[in-house]
Design a protein around this motif. Structure first.
Motif, mmCIF file in Angstrom:
data_model
loop_
_atom_site.group_PDB
_atom_site.id
_atom_site.type_symbol
_atom_site.label_atom_id
_atom_site.label_comp_id
_atom_site.label_asym_id
_atom_site.label_seq_id
_atom_site.Cartn_x
_atom_site.Cartn_y
_atom_site.Cartn_z
ATOM 1 N N GLN A 204 -25.272 -26.866 99.944
ATOM 2 C CA GLN A 204 -24.412 -25.830 100.507
ATOM 3 C C GLN A 204 -24.213 -26.029 102.001
ATOM 4 O O GLN A 204 -23.205 -25.604 102.566
ATOM 5 C CB GLN A 204 -24.969 -24.435 100.209
ATOM 6 C CG GLN A 204 -26.252 -24.073 100.933
ATOM 7 C CD GLN A 204 -27.496 -24.487 100.175
ATOM 8 O OE1 GLN A 204 -27.519 -25.532 99.533
ATOM 9 N NE2 GLN A 204 -28.528 -23.655 100.251
ATOM 10 N N PHE A 205 -25.167 -26.686 102.655
ATOM 11 C CA PHE A 205 -25.037 -27.011 104.077
ATOM 12 C C PHE A 205 -24.532 -28.439 104.259
ATOM 13 O O PHE A 205 -23.757 -28.721 105.176
ATOM 14 C CB PHE A 205 -26.385 -26.849 104.777
ATOM 15 C CG PHE A 205 -26.987 -25.490 104.602
ATOM 16 C CD1 PHE A 205 -26.528 -24.425 105.354
ATOM 17 C CD2 PHE A 205 -27.997 -25.263 103.685
ATOM 18 C CE1 PHE A 205 -27.070 -23.152 105.202
ATOM 19 C CE2 PHE A 205 -28.544 -24.008 103.516
ATOM 20 C CZ PHE A 205 -28.083 -22.944 104.276
ATOM 21 N N ALA A 206 -24.987 -29.340 103.386
ATOM 22 C CA ALA A 206 -24.653 -30.755 103.520
ATOM 23 C C ALA A 206 -23.150 -31.001 103.425
ATOM 24 O O ALA A 206 -22.597 -31.824 104.170
ATOM 25 C CB ALA A 206 -25.387 -31.575 102.465
ATOM 26 N N LEU A 207 -22.469 -30.297 102.514
ATOM 27 C CA LEU A 207 -21.040 -30.544 102.321
ATOM 28 C C LEU A 207 -20.235 -30.224 103.580
ATOM 29 O O LEU A 207 -19.289 -30.938 103.928
ATOM 30 C CB LEU A 207 -20.524 -29.735 101.130
ATOM 31 C CG LEU A 207 -21.063 -30.165 99.764
ATOM 32 C CD1 LEU A 207 -20.560 -29.220 98.668
ATOM 33 C CD2 LEU A 207 -20.655 -31.601 99.446
ATOM 34 N N VAL A 208 -20.622 -29.147 104.264
ATOM 35 C CA VAL A 208 -19.928 -28.783 105.507
ATOM 36 C C VAL A 208 -20.240 -29.811 106.595
ATOM 37 O O VAL A 208 -19.351 -30.270 107.328
ATOM 38 C CB VAL A 208 -20.346 -27.377 105.973
ATOM 39 C CG1 VAL A 208 -19.605 -26.994 107.245
ATOM 40 C CG2 VAL A 208 -20.094 -26.356 104.878
ATOM 41 N N LEU A 209 -21.514 -30.197 106.697
ATOM 42 C CA LEU A 209 -21.916 -31.204 107.677
ATOM 43 C C LEU A 209 -21.218 -32.540 107.413
ATOM 44 O O LEU A 209 -20.757 -33.211 108.347
ATOM 45 C CB LEU A 209 -23.433 -31.401 107.630
ATOM 46 C CG LEU A 209 -24.294 -30.307 108.257
ATOM 47 C CD1 LEU A 209 -25.747 -30.447 107.794
ATOM 48 C CD2 LEU A 209 -24.224 -30.384 109.786
ATOM 49 N N ILE A 210 -21.152 -32.944 106.158
ATOM 50 C CA ILE A 210 -20.532 -34.214 105.790
ATOM 51 C C ILE A 210 -19.048 -34.222 106.153
ATOM 52 O O ILE A 210 -18.521 -35.226 106.659
ATOM 53 C CB ILE A 210 -20.728 -34.492 104.288
ATOM 54 C CG1 ILE A 210 -22.191 -34.850 104.013
ATOM 55 C CG2 ILE A 210 -19.813 -35.622 103.817
ATOM 56 C CD1 ILE A 210 -22.546 -34.922 102.544
ATOM 57 N N ALA A 211 -18.367 -33.113 105.924
ATOM 58 C CA ALA A 211 -16.944 -33.027 106.277
ATOM 59 C C ALA A 211 -16.753 -33.288 107.771
ATOM 60 O O ALA A 211 -15.875 -34.066 108.171
ATOM 61 C CB ALA A 211 -16.388 -31.655 105.893
#
Length: 257
Positions: A204-211
């Motif tokens: 849930q945090f990684a996807l935003v960071l990855i973007a």
């Protein structure tokens, strides 16, 4: 998660990807942002590795000309990167969280010292009359240890790869960056696969960071010539020092805020 958290994480990923594509130091931004949101350190480290790997791959994709590398050396370096990356990832999973929290701050201190004095260290190696780089299996031992570090903790590992290869006599910057990119990609790549399987990634945090990291990694190099990177480096030295002192329990940020 609040909208403000999404914004914070996207900016952290953006900055981390751009920094790692240029001067390094992305870990000093991404990891603390997860700790600030109250996340557990080991899973935060795994999520940070995943984030910065995506930015690293994006920065490699933005390079117009592929870097030619010796096929035999590339094969050996690739194998040792995968082996060390797998070993470091398993160590992160197997050892207790208390172990990571105990030794992590000291590894972070070493990373900050490398980041701060990187140019001085490389200049010292250049001043020594080492033999021109020649491959030997013995060199794989130190590379394996460094690859274990790269997946267990990872802060500043790209700079450490370059410093070690420079110490061994590899002077060509194009060759250095090529092997560094290869080893980081394979090392972090196998680690991320293991982290995913183990359930360590906070998606849930990684996807935003990855973007953010993909965007920053791809465009970071392209805009770096329009920014005074020396000023950015000085700012990141200060940021890195604050982060390091905080995790060493030397600095209380509550007193500052």
């Amino acid at each position: 998660m609040y909208y403000s958290d999404f914004i914070l994480l996207f900016i952290a990923g953006l900055a981390g990807g751009a920094l790692n594509a240029t001067i390094g130091g992305g870990w000093f931004i991404v990891f603390p942002s997860l700790i600030y949101l109250g996340k557990q350190p080991v899973s935060s480290n795994a999520t940070t590795t995943t984030t910065l790997l995506c930015g690293h791959l994006a920065s490699m994709a933005s390079e117009q000309n592929p870097i030619p590398l010796d096929k035999n050396i590339k094969r050996y370096f690739g194998i040792i990167s995968l082996a060390g990356g797998a070993a470091g990832a398993f160590l992160l999973i197997i050892f207790s969280h208390q172990t990571f929290e105990l030794i992590g701050p000291y590894l972070l201190l070493c990373s900050w010292l490398m980041f701060t004095f990187n140019k001085t260290i490389l200049s010292y190696f250049d001043s020594k009359k080492y033999k021109a780089f020649e491959y030997s299996h013995r060199k794989l031992i130190s590379l394996f240890i460094l690859n274990v570090y790269g997946s267990y903790f990872g802060a500043g590992v790209g700079m450490m790869f370059i410093a070690l290869l420079r110490y061994y006599g590899m002077k060509n910057d194009t060759q250095l960056n090529g092997f560094k990119d290869l080893m980081v990609a394979l090392n972090n790549g196998i680690a991320v696969l293991i982290f995913i399987y183990s359930g360590l990634i906070q998606w849930q945090f990684a996807l935003v960071l990855i973007a953010g990291s993909l965007f920053g990694g791809y465009y970071g190099v392209k805009v770096s010539n329009k920014i005074n990177m020396q000023v950015v480096k000085r700012v990141m030295i200060v940021v890195g020092a604050i982060v390091t002192l905080y995790f060493l329990n030397v600095l209380d940020l509550d007193l500052i805020v």
